[in-house]
Design an enzyme around this catalytic site. Structure first.
Site, PDB file in Angstrom:
ATOM      1  N   ARG A   1      39.266   6.847  81.120  1.00 13.95           N
ATOM      2  CA  ARG A   1      38.851   5.442  81.254  1.00 13.95           C
ATOM      3  C   ARG A   1      38.006   5.297  82.514  1.00 13.95           C
ATOM      4  O   ARG A   1      38.511   5.552  83.611  1.00 13.95           O
ATOM      5  CB  ARG A   1      40.074   4.542  81.328  1.00 13.95           C
ATOM      6  CG  ARG A   1      39.782   3.055  81.456  1.00 13.95           C
ATOM      7  CD  ARG A   1      41.089   2.274  81.629  1.00 13.95           C
ATOM      8  NE  ARG A   1      42.022   2.564  80.564  1.00 13.95           N
ATOM      9  CZ  ARG A   1      43.331   2.277  80.611  1.00 13.95           C
ATOM     10  NH1 ARG A   1      43.847   1.707  81.686  1.00 13.95           N
ATOM     11  NH2 ARG A   1      44.121   2.574  79.588  1.00 13.95           N
TER      12      ARG A   1
ATOM     13  N   HIS B   1      44.164   6.946  84.199  1.00 15.01           N
ATOM     14  CA  HIS B   1      43.205   7.273  83.143  1.00 15.01           C
ATOM     15  C   HIS B   1      41.848   7.671  83.718  1.00 15.01           C
ATOM     16  O   HIS B   1      41.135   8.500  83.148  1.00 15.01           O
ATOM     17  CB  HIS B   1      43.006   6.072  82.214  1.00 15.01           C
ATOM     18  CG  HIS B   1      44.096   5.876  81.210  1.00 15.01           C
ATOM     19  ND1 HIS B   1      44.114   6.525  80.001  1.00 15.01           N
ATOM     20  CD2 HIS B   1      45.194   5.087  81.236  1.00 15.01           C
ATOM     21  CE1 HIS B   1      45.186   6.141  79.315  1.00 15.01           C
ATOM     22  NE2 HIS B   1      45.852   5.262  80.044  1.00 15.01           N
TER      23      HIS B   1
ATOM     24  N   ASP C   1      46.784   7.695  76.018  1.00 14.83           N
ATOM     25  CA  ASP C   1      47.625   6.722  75.320  1.00 14.83           C
ATOM     26  C   ASP C   1      47.607   7.108  73.850  1.00 14.83           C
ATOM     27  O   ASP C   1      46.524   7.156  73.234  1.00 14.83           O
ATOM     28  CB  ASP C   1      47.077   5.301  75.473  1.00 14.83           C
ATOM     29  CG  ASP C   1      47.144   4.785  76.899  1.00 14.83           C
ATOM     30  OD1 ASP C   1      47.995   5.266  77.672  1.00 14.83           O
ATOM     31  OD2 ASP C   1      46.353   3.882  77.234  1.00 14.83           O
TER      32      ASP C   1
ATOM     33  N   GLU D   1      55.655   1.957  79.405  1.00 14.56           N
ATOM     34  CA  GLU D   1      54.835   2.076  78.200  1.00 14.56           C
ATOM     35  C   GLU D   1      55.193   3.356  77.452  1.00 14.56           C
ATOM     36  O   GLU D   1      54.985   4.451  77.981  1.00 14.56           O
ATOM     37  CB  GLU D   1      53.341   2.099  78.568  1.00 14.56           C
ATOM     38  CG  GLU D   1      52.857   0.827  79.247  1.00 14.56           C
ATOM     39  CD  GLU D   1      51.426   0.926  79.758  1.00 14.56           C
ATOM     40  OE1 GLU D   1      50.873  -0.122  80.134  1.00 14.56           O
ATOM     41  OE2 GLU D   1      50.865   2.051  79.781  1.00 14.56           O
TER      42      GLU D   1
ATOM     43  N   HIS E   1      52.106   6.107  77.014  1.00 10.35           N
ATOM     44  CA  HIS E   1      51.300   6.543  78.158  1.00 10.35           C
ATOM     45  C   HIS E   1      51.846   7.832  78.775  1.00 10.35           C
ATOM     46  O   HIS E   1      53.019   7.880  79.162  1.00 10.35           O
ATOM     47  CB  HIS E   1      51.305   5.410  79.190  1.00 10.35           C
ATOM     48  CG  HIS E   1      50.580   5.707  80.466  1.00 10.35           C
ATOM     49  ND1 HIS E   1      49.420   5.054  80.830  1.00 10.35           N
ATOM     50  CD2 HIS E   1      50.850   6.567  81.492  1.00 10.35           C
ATOM     51  CE1 HIS E   1      49.023   5.479  82.017  1.00 10.35           C
ATOM     52  NE2 HIS E   1      49.874   6.417  82.424  1.00 10.35           N
TER      53      HIS E   1
END
Length: 217
Positions: A80, A125, A132, A190, A193
């Site tokens: 990301r 990320h 993910d 999460e 993740h």
């Protein structure tokens, strides 16, 4: 400064995940408008999963083990760009739009997304070795039931949340156990993740966009 700029835009250690895991299903949510903001996120120029070579190799081992169990990997996000994280932060601070709240954070206010760790001002990320993902049943072609959808910001998405069914909990633990076995670490808020333990760039937050044409083949 020039050296630092080159470093955060250096794609030489990155690959397309699909080159290592050809069976992977990719639903890159931040390229689409179906995400917690409701717009395509800055830095996502193609709907592809880009990741470090080391993480790709580890995910290949995860995929091979899951395939034997009749399951495939489905990835929502991998590398990301830091520019995307900035988009998240500015949305959280300045943007009054909450049109996706009913779908992704119905029980929280926007400020709480940061306070409770769902969104960070710096994301693992952006270091390139975080992913993910979920699992897809090869027989039915559907995601297996994890008890909450990807990016659903709630206690319900905590991996050890006891309010899900036994099957949902076991599905989460299956994903977690195989990921951990092959060198990834989960987080506590999460279920989807995971970050590679021995990530190659633990202190570098890259900025290049998600675009396969930038990768060196």
């Amino acid at each position: 400064m020039d050296f630092e700029k080159r470093a955060i835009n250096d794609t030489s250690g990155f690959v397309l995940l699909s080159d290592y895991v050809p069976s992977v299903i990719q639903e890159i949510r931040y390229f689409s408008t179906y995400n917690f903001i409701g717009d395509r996120i800055d830095g996502y120029e193609q709907p592809v999963a880009i990741i470090t070579k080391e993480a790709a190799r580890a995910l290949k081992a995860v995929s091979n083990e899951m395939n034997v169990k009749g399951l495939r990997l489905k990835v929502f996000d991998a590398y990301r760009p830091a520019t995307a994280v900035k988009h998240f932060v500015l949305w959280g601070i300045e943007d009054l739009d909450q049109r996706m709240k009913p779908f992704f954070y119905p029980g929280l206010e926007k400020t709480e997304l940061f306070e409770q760790g769902y969104i960070a001002s710096k994301s693992s990320h952006s270091r390139g070795s975080t992913v993910d993902l979920t699992l897809l049943d090869m027989e039915t072609g559907k995601e297996i039931d994890m008890g909450s959808p990807f990016d659903f910001f709630s206690e319900k998405s905590h991996p050890d949340f006891k309010g899900v069914t036994r099957e949902q909990y076991e599905n989460r633990m299956l994903l977690q156990s195989v990921m951990v076995k092959h060198g990834f670490t989960p987080i506590d808020c999460e279920w989807w993740h995971f970050t590679l333990n021995d990530e190659p760039y633990p202190d570098t937050y890259f900025e290049f966009p998600v675009n396969s044409e930038l990768l060196k083949r």
